[in-house]
Design an enzyme around this catalytic site. Sequence first.
Site, PDB file in Angstrom:
ATOM      1  N   SER A   1       0.846  -1.190   0.000  1.00  0.00           N
ATOM      2  CA  SER A   1       0.000   0.000   0.000  1.00  0.00           C
ATOM      3  C   SER A   1       0.883   1.243   0.000  1.00  0.00           C
ATOM      4  O   SER A   1       2.036   1.207   0.451  1.00  0.00           O
ATOM      5  CB  SER A   1      -0.896   0.016   1.242  1.00  0.00           C
ATOM      6  OG  SER A   1      -1.505   1.279   1.431  1.00  0.00           O
TER       7      SER A   1
ATOM      8  N   TYR B   1      -2.328  -1.312  10.078  1.00  0.00           N
ATOM      9  CA  TYR B   1      -2.159  -1.327   8.622  1.00  0.00           C
ATOM     10  C   TYR B   1      -0.811  -0.724   8.228  1.00  0.00           C
ATOM     11  O   TYR B   1      -0.100  -1.261   7.369  1.00  0.00           O
ATOM     12  CB  TYR B   1      -3.307  -0.553   7.979  1.00  0.00           C
ATOM     13  CG  TYR B   1      -3.377  -0.661   6.470  1.00  0.00           C
ATOM     14  CD1 TYR B   1      -4.003  -1.742   5.863  1.00  0.00           C
ATOM     15  CD2 TYR B   1      -2.854   0.335   5.656  1.00  0.00           C
ATOM     16  CE1 TYR B   1      -4.102  -1.836   4.480  1.00  0.00           C
ATOM     17  CE2 TYR B   1      -2.947   0.260   4.277  1.00  0.00           C
ATOM     18  CZ  TYR B   1      -3.568  -0.826   3.692  1.00  0.00           C
ATOM     19  OH  TYR B   1      -3.660  -0.905   2.319  1.00  0.00           O
TER      20      TYR B   1
END
Length: 258
Positions: free
Chosen positions: A147, A170
């Site tokens: 990401s 995350y």
Amino acid sequence: MSGLLKGKRVVITGGAGLLGRTFCTAIAEHGGQAVVADRDLDAAQRAVDAIVQQYPGGAVAATLDITDKDSVDAMIDDVQARCGRIDAIVNNAYPRNSRYGRRMEEVEYADFCDNLGMHLGGYFLVMQRFADYFKRTGGGNMINVSSIYGVVAPRFDIYEGTPMTMPVEYAAIKSGLLHLTRYFAQYLKGSNIRVNALSPGGILDRQPEAFLARYRDLCADKGMLNPSDLAGSLVFLLSDLSRHVDGQNLIVDDGFSL
């Protein structure tokens, strides 16, 4: 159909999910065979049924829990038996517990460790087992879906006035995954096994309009991406066009991380 992936058999973990279904369809579209590997075998089979209507023979379903070594090994053996060989693995699953995604102040230590263990640890396990498989079969290709928030610090202001946040788990998972990618690429150098990462920007999925507008202001043109916007980059990394690309991170984010 371009034929860029003709004859290639590619396992996609989390293959029945939002990104996974698009990735699997793109693989079939370009002449490969996608193995839709998911904990939910019924969902995986539904994805396969949709793909093969358009691309006969372009997908098969498999059950997989990336946090379970026996499950990973059994899936490899099963796909090898049914498909003849595996050419590539796309680490795309998104395991998390029911308390994932809380604001940083509310995250319990046990949950932080649990989520990192399932997600980053699961990716490690898949890479470890596929490294062993690819060594035995003469080579292969690994792609980790990371990401932009593994690359840059979160821009917390775009979440203001919404119930959303950027989970601290995350950030730790996706940044760790990028270095894990480089680690495996270096460790496996000379074994005919490539290891790369694909880092998308935000994916459109019914987010609040206020968030979407702020996000778009930081991009070059589109803002949040559709899953299909990533398909070409994945196909490139899977294809022989990228045969000399190793240990790299391909960012697709409409300029958000600049």
